[in-house]
Motif scaffolding. Structure first.
Motif, short mmCIF file in Angstrom:
data_model
loop_
_atom_site.label_atom_id
_atom_site.label_comp_id
_atom_site.label_asym_id
_atom_site.label_seq_id
_atom_site.Cartn_x
_atom_site.Cartn_y
_atom_site.Cartn_z
N TYR A 1 18.47 -6.74 -6.42
CA TYR A 1 17.59 -5.94 -7.27
C TYR A 1 17.86 -4.45 -7.08
N GLU A 2 18.14 -4.05 -5.84
CA GLU A 2 18.48 -2.65 -5.57
C GLU A 2 19.76 -2.26 -6.31
N ALA A 3 20.77 -3.12 -6.24
CA ALA A 3 22.05 -2.83 -6.89
C ALA A 3 21.90 -2.75 -8.41
N LEU A 4 21.04 -3.62 -8.96
CA LEU A 4 20.81 -3.61 -10.41
C LEU A 4 19.84 -2.52 -10.83
N ALA A 5 19.26 -1.81 -9.84
CA ALA A 5 18.38 -0.66 -10.07
C ALA A 5 17.11 -1.02 -10.83
N VAL A 6 16.50 -2.15 -10.44
CA VAL A 6 15.18 -2.51 -10.99
C VAL A 6 14.14 -1.61 -10.34
N PRO A 7 13.42 -0.78 -11.10
CA PRO A 7 12.54 0.24 -10.51
C PRO A 7 11.43 -0.31 -9.63
N GLU A 8 10.88 -1.48 -10.01
CA GLU A 8 9.74 -2.01 -9.27
C GLU A 8 9.89 -3.51 -9.08
N LEU A 9 9.73 -3.96 -7.85
CA LEU A 9 9.86 -5.38 -7.51
C LEU A 9 8.61 -5.84 -6.78
N TRP A 10 7.95 -6.85 -7.38
CA TRP A 10 6.77 -7.44 -6.73
C TRP A 10 7.17 -8.75 -6.07
N GLN B 1 3.32 -7.91 -2.26
CA GLN B 1 4.06 -6.74 -1.76
C GLN B 1 4.67 -6.01 -2.95
N ILE B 2 4.36 -4.73 -3.05
CA ILE B 2 4.87 -3.90 -4.13
C ILE B 2 6.00 -3.04 -3.58
N ASN B 3 7.20 -3.19 -4.14
CA ASN B 3 8.36 -2.44 -3.69
C ASN B 3 8.81 -1.50 -4.80
N ASN C 1 -3.73 3.35 -11.31
CA ASN C 1 -5.19 3.42 -11.16
C ASN C 1 -5.84 2.08 -10.80
N PHE C 2 -5.01 1.10 -10.47
CA PHE C 2 -5.53 -0.24 -10.20
C PHE C 2 -5.10 -0.71 -8.81
N PRO C 3 -6.07 -1.13 -7.96
CA PRO C 3 -5.75 -1.62 -6.61
C PRO C 3 -5.20 -3.05 -6.65
N LEU C 4 -4.03 -3.22 -7.23
CA LEU C 4 -3.51 -4.56 -7.51
C LEU C 4 -3.11 -5.31 -6.26
N GLN C 5 -2.66 -4.60 -5.24
CA GLN C 5 -2.24 -5.29 -4.02
C GLN C 5 -3.41 -6.08 -3.41
N GLN C 6 -4.58 -5.55 -3.55
CA GLN C 6 -5.77 -6.24 -3.04
C GLN C 6 -6.32 -7.24 -4.06
N VAL C 7 -6.36 -6.84 -5.33
CA VAL C 7 -7.09 -7.60 -6.34
C VAL C 7 -6.33 -8.83 -6.83
N ILE C 8 -5.03 -8.73 -7.03
CA ILE C 8 -4.29 -9.87 -7.58
C ILE C 8 -4.41 -11.12 -6.70
N PRO C 9 -4.23 -11.03 -5.37
CA PRO C 9 -4.44 -12.24 -4.57
C PRO C 9 -5.84 -12.82 -4.71
N GLU C 10 -6.84 -11.95 -4.88
CA GLU C 10 -8.21 -12.44 -5.04
C GLU C 10 -8.37 -13.24 -6.33
N TYR C 11 -7.78 -12.75 -7.41
CA TYR C 11 -7.89 -13.46 -8.69
C TYR C 11 -7.03 -14.73 -8.69
N LEU C 12 -5.93 -14.72 -7.96
CA LEU C 12 -5.14 -15.95 -7.85
C LEU C 12 -5.93 -17.03 -7.13
N GLN C 13 -6.64 -16.64 -6.11
CA GLN C 13 -7.47 -17.60 -5.38
C GLN C 13 -8.60 -18.09 -6.28
N GLN C 14 -9.13 -17.19 -7.11
CA GLN C 14 -10.20 -17.56 -8.03
C GLN C 14 -9.73 -18.60 -9.05
N CYS C 15 -8.45 -18.51 -9.44
CA CYS C 15 -7.89 -19.50 -10.37
C CYS C 15 -8.03 -20.92 -9.81
#
Length: 219
Positions: free
Chosen positions: A141-150, A158-160, A178-192
């Motif tokens: 992903y670094e070599a292909l220069a993908v700006p953001e990797l989750w 983990q947000i890279n 503006n969104f605390p996704l690192q905390q919130v996304i795991p919570e909503y996945l568990q809610q699923c």
């Protein structure tokens, strides 16, 4: 090699490594495996990995992808989701299949395109990898220069963010600052898992709308 590939069965959650694979062989293998398959591939400097995901892997991939789409829809940001499209660059001798990927900032550049060539086209703005039994191949992903990797692994997001050609870990996404996704996304996945996918997505959409409204009122 083709005969072996036709006979190859990779059980869910397992992976197969092939060494000393040339670029031409890699291209042939992709054609032999076909587009309609469950397996994912990663290729780097002659090493080819073929992995078949588990149901847990696919569930998390779909749910996180849906959460990202809700965010983009509510923010009224055009995007293009390309799933596990194979991205490769022969000059770099690397290729990867994401669990999902999104063109966001660069969506206008690739809009309407049926074929992409990373030697001339930009990479996806955001790539998603679910690590249950496989590794992420960050160097590709670094070599292909993908700006953001989750990366989602063991219940954590983990947000890279790519800086000077290398990923650094970040507590927030530059795409969604503006969104605390690192905390919130795991919570909503568990809610699923407890209330179901539809109720969770409605709750997440309401949360996003509320946060957008608060941010607008502060301006």
């Amino acid at each position: 090699m083709l005969l072996k590939l036709k006979q190859l069965e990779v059980p869910p959650g397992q992976r197969v490594l092939l060494k000393n694979v040339t670029w031409q062989e890699f291209e042939t293998i992709l054609q032999e495996l076909g587009e309609h398959r469950a397996a994912r591939v990663a290729y780097e400097n002659g090493m080819l990995e073929i992995m078949t995901p588990l149901p847990e892997h696919e569930r998390n991939k779909e749910n996180i992808s849906d959460l990202v789409k809700v965010l983009l829809e509510e923010l009224d940001i055009e995007f293009m989701s390309l799933g596990s499209t194979t991205f490769k660059n022969e000059l770099m001798d690397k290729g990867i299949e994401h669990d999902n990927c999104f063109y966001i900032q660069n969506e206008p550049v690739v809009r309407g395109r049926d074929r992409l060539d990373l030697t001339v086209d930009p990479p996806p703005d955001l790539a998603l990898k679910i690590d249950v039994t496989s590794r992420t191949h960050s160097s590709i992903y670094e070599a292909l220069a993908v700006p953001e990797l989750w990366r989602f692994e063991k219940g954590k997001l983990q947000i890279n963010v790519l800086q000077n050609g290398k990923y650094i870990s970040s507590t927030f996404s530059p795409i969604f600052p503006n969104f605390p996704l690192q905390q919130v996304i795991p919570e909503y996945l568990q809610q699923c898992k407890t209330v179901g996918r539809n109720k969770t997505m409605r709750a997440f959409r309401a949360w996003v709308q509320e946060l957008i409204s608060k941010n607008i009122s502060r301006v």
